[in-house]
Design a protein around this motif. Structure first.
Motif, PDB file in Angstrom:
ATOM      1  N   VAL A  92       0.796  -1.224   0.000  1.00  0.00           N
ATOM      2  CA  VAL A  92       0.000   0.000   0.000  1.00  0.00           C
ATOM      3  C   VAL A  92       0.832   1.281   0.000  1.00  0.00           C
ATOM      4  O   VAL A  92       0.454   2.253  -0.621  1.00  0.00           O
ATOM      5  N   ASP A  93       1.967   1.286   0.675  1.00  0.00           N
ATOM      6  CA  ASP A  93       2.657   2.575   0.852  1.00  0.00           C
ATOM      7  C   ASP A  93       3.719   2.819  -0.218  1.00  0.00           C
ATOM      8  O   ASP A  93       3.876   2.046  -1.158  1.00  0.00           O
ATOM      9  N   GLU A  94       4.448   3.912  -0.045  1.00  0.00           N
ATOM     10  CA  GLU A  94       5.438   4.324  -1.040  1.00  0.00           C
ATOM     11  C   GLU A  94       6.597   3.341  -1.163  1.00  0.00           C
ATOM     12  O   GLU A  94       7.302   3.323  -2.169  1.00  0.00           O
ATOM     13  N   THR A  95       6.821   2.493  -0.149  1.00  0.00           N
ATOM     14  CA  THR A  95       7.896   1.504  -0.197  1.00  0.00           C
ATOM     15  C   THR A  95       7.406   0.147  -0.671  1.00  0.00           C
ATOM     16  O   THR A  95       8.210  -0.758  -0.876  1.00  0.00           O
ATOM     17  N   GLY A  96       6.100  -0.026  -0.783  1.00  0.00           N
ATOM     18  CA  GLY A  96       5.524  -1.310  -1.152  1.00  0.00           C
ATOM     19  C   GLY A  96       5.216  -2.192   0.048  1.00  0.00           C
ATOM     20  O   GLY A  96       4.883  -3.362  -0.108  1.00  0.00           O
ATOM     21  N   ALA A  97       5.287  -1.632   1.259  1.00  0.00           N
ATOM     22  CA  ALA A  97       5.019  -2.402   2.475  1.00  0.00           C
ATOM     23  C   ALA A  97       3.524  -2.638   2.652  1.00  0.00           C
ATOM     24  O   ALA A  97       2.688  -1.899   2.146  1.00  0.00           O
ATOM     25  N   ASP A  98       3.212  -3.695   3.398  1.00  0.00           N
ATOM     26  CA  ASP A  98       1.832  -4.029   3.735  1.00  0.00           C
ATOM     27  C   ASP A  98       1.400  -3.280   4.994  1.00  0.00           C
ATOM     28  O   ASP A  98       2.233  -2.925   5.830  1.00  0.00           O
ATOM     29  N   ALA A  99       0.099  -3.069   5.120  1.00  0.00           N
ATOM     30  CA  ALA A  99      -0.492  -2.516   6.343  1.00  0.00           C
ATOM     31  C   ALA A  99      -1.418  -3.585   6.907  1.00  0.00           C
ATOM     32  O   ALA A  99      -2.378  -3.986   6.253  1.00  0.00           O
ATOM     33  N   HIS A 100      -1.114  -4.056   8.115  1.00  0.00           N
ATOM     34  CA  HIS A 100      -1.911  -5.101   8.766  1.00  0.00           C
ATOM     35  C   HIS A 100      -2.874  -4.450   9.746  1.00  0.00           C
ATOM     36  O   HIS A 100      -2.461  -3.978  10.806  1.00  0.00           O
ATOM     37  N   GLY A 101      -4.145  -4.408   9.366  1.00  0.00           N
ATOM     38  CA  GLY A 101      -5.182  -3.857  10.222  1.00  0.00           C
ATOM     39  C   GLY A 101      -5.423  -2.373   9.998  1.00  0.00           C
ATOM     40  O   GLY A 101      -4.585  -1.661   9.432  1.00  0.00           O
ATOM     41  N   PRO A 102      -6.581  -1.910  10.447  1.00  0.00           N
ATOM     42  CA  PRO A 102      -6.952  -0.504  10.265  1.00  0.00           C
ATOM     43  C   PRO A 102      -5.967   0.483  10.895  1.00  0.00           C
ATOM     44  O   PRO A 102      -5.709   1.532  10.321  1.00  0.00           O
ATOM     45  N   ALA A 103      -5.402   0.173  12.059  1.00  0.00           N
ATOM     46  CA  ALA A 103      -4.476   1.112  12.705  1.00  0.00           C
ATOM     47  C   ALA A 103      -3.222   1.317  11.860  1.00  0.00           C
ATOM     48  O   ALA A 103      -2.742   2.449  11.718  1.00  0.00           O
ATOM     49  N   ALA A 104      -2.692   0.250  11.287  1.00  0.00           N
ATOM     50  CA  ALA A 104      -1.510   0.376  10.428  1.00  0.00           C
ATOM     51  C   ALA A 104      -1.846   1.146   9.153  1.00  0.00           C
ATOM     52  O   ALA A 104      -1.056   1.972   8.691  1.00  0.00           O
ATOM     53  N   PHE A 105      -3.028   0.874   8.593  1.00  0.00           N
ATOM     54  CA  PHE A 105      -3.413   1.635   7.402  1.00  0.00           C
ATOM     55  C   PHE A 105      -3.585   3.103   7.756  1.00  0.00           C
ATOM     56  O   PHE A 105      -3.160   4.000   7.010  1.00  0.00           O
ATOM     57  N   ARG A 106      -4.185   3.387   8.900  1.00  0.00           N
ATOM     58  CA  ARG A 106      -4.392   4.772   9.324  1.00  0.00           C
ATOM     59  C   ARG A 106      -3.051   5.513   9.458  1.00  0.00           C
ATOM     60  O   ARG A 106      -2.944   6.680   9.072  1.00  0.00           O
ATOM     61  N   ALA A 107      -2.025   4.847   9.984  1.00  0.00           N
ATOM     62  CA  ALA A 107      -0.702   5.472  10.113  1.00  0.00           C
ATOM     63  C   ALA A 107      -0.171   5.889   8.744  1.00  0.00           C
ATOM     64  O   ALA A 107       0.326   7.010   8.566  1.00  0.00           O
ATOM     65  N   PHE A 108      -0.285   4.990   7.750  1.00  0.00           N
ATOM     66  CA  PHE A 108       0.121   5.343   6.388  1.00  0.00           C
ATOM     67  C   PHE A 108      -0.732   6.486   5.847  1.00  0.00           C
ATOM     68  O   PHE A 108      -0.220   7.456   5.286  1.00  0.00           O
ATOM     69  N   PHE A 109      -2.029   6.378   6.017  1.00  0.00           N
ATOM     70  CA  PHE A 109      -2.976   7.384   5.524  1.00  0.00           C
ATOM     71  C   PHE A 109      -2.645   8.765   6.094  1.00  0.00           C
ATOM     72  O   PHE A 109      -2.585   9.755   5.361  1.00  0.00           O
ATOM     73  N   GLU A 110      -2.372   8.838   7.385  1.00  0.00           N
ATOM     74  CA  GLU A 110      -2.067  10.129   8.019  1.00  0.00           C
ATOM     75  C   GLU A 110      -0.735  10.696   7.528  1.00  0.00           C
ATOM     76  O   GLU A 110      -0.611  11.904   7.314  1.00  0.00           O
ATOM     77  N   ARG A 111       0.270   9.826   7.303  1.00  0.00           N
ATOM     78  CA  ARG A 111       1.535  10.306   6.722  1.00  0.00           C
ATOM     79  C   ARG A 111       1.291  10.854   5.316  1.00  0.00           C
ATOM     80  O   ARG A 111       1.865  11.880   4.930  1.00  0.00           O
ATOM     81  N   PHE A 112       0.437  10.173   4.561  1.00  0.00           N
ATOM     82  CA  PHE A 112       0.126  10.612   3.208  1.00  0.00           C
ATOM     83  C   PHE A 112      -0.580  11.968   3.232  1.00  0.00           C
ATOM     84  O   PHE A 112      -0.238  12.868   2.471  1.00  0.00           O
ATOM     85  N   LEU A 113      -1.550  12.114   4.141  1.00  0.00           N
ATOM     86  CA  LEU A 113      -2.254  13.395   4.258  1.00  0.00           C
ATOM     87  C   LEU A 113      -1.330  14.502   4.747  1.00  0.00           C
ATOM     88  O   LEU A 113      -1.544  15.679   4.422  1.00  0.00           O
ATOM     89  N   ASP A 114      -0.307  14.153   5.533  1.00  0.00           N
ATOM     90  CA  ASP A 114       0.681  15.143   5.982  1.00  0.00           C
ATOM     91  C   ASP A 114       1.604  15.566   4.846  1.00  0.00           C
ATOM     92  O   ASP A 114       2.334  16.546   4.983  1.00  0.00           O
ATOM     93  N   SER A 115       1.592  14.828   3.753  1.00  0.00           N
ATOM     94  CA  SER A 115       2.431  15.133   2.601  1.00  0.00           C
ATOM     95  C   SER A 115       1.685  15.811   1.465  1.00  0.00           C
ATOM     96  O   SER A 115       2.262  16.591   0.720  1.00  0.00           O
ATOM     97  N   PHE A 116       0.398  15.468   1.312  1.00  0.00           N
ATOM     98  CA  PHE A 116      -0.329  15.892   0.121  1.00  0.00           C
ATOM     99  C   PHE A 116      -1.664  16.537   0.474  1.00  0.00           C
ATOM    100  O   PHE A 116      -2.350  16.116   1.396  1.00  0.00           O
TER     101      PHE A 116
END
Length: 143
Positions: A39-63
């Motif tokens: 899912v993320d910019e490195t190609g890493a997986d997100a296991h569970g909603p909390a991990a996806f949310r961490a990626f999502f928030e980093r993405f929103l902090d960038s764009f």
């Protein structure tokens, strides 16, 4: 209320989570043990909603100005796949890169497996090279 189809869940995910930038909808559409693969910019997986949310928030902090357009969705039982384009502006340092102010267009595809109206597994392929060149991290070769 009927349980949404896999295609409906995929469309809702992109509209409610991404286009409305609503992190509260992650838990609505992703199962507690759901996995978002590559899912993320490195190609890493997100296991569970909390991990996806961490990626999502980093993405929103960038764009900012994030807008996903879902072009087609194909369904087969619990599976749905869609082709998308995203337009966004690099306005923050969330990915560890100082903001450039550049507008980017990214394209990709997502496939999900849905059970009981929630994503239990998702696979993501998107143009990470366009992200890297758009942020100035890589220089596109001359044509």
């Amino acid at each position: 209320m009927p349980v949404p189809t896999a295609g409906e869940v995929l469309r809702l995910w992109f509209e409610e989570v991404w286009n409305q930038c609503d992190a509260s909808r992650i838990e609505v559409h992703m199962a507690p043990a759901g996995i978002a693969r590559a899912v993320d910019e490195t190609g890493a997986d997100a296991h569970g909603p909390a991990a996806f949310r961490a990626f999502f928030e980093r993405f929103l902090d960038s764009f900012s100005d994030i807008r996903f357009t879902m072009h087609e969705v194909v369904e087969a039982g619990p599976l749905a796949a869609g082709r998308w384009t995203a337009r966004l502006t690099h306005s923050g340092p969330g990915l560890g890169v100082p903001p450039t102010g550049r507008s980017l267009e990214l394209s990709g595809m997502a496939m999900v497996r849905v059970e009981d109206g929630k994503i239990v597994e998702g696979w993501n392929e998107w143009n990470r090279m366009a992200l890297a060149t758009g942020l100035g991290l890589l220089v596109a070769p001359a044509r």
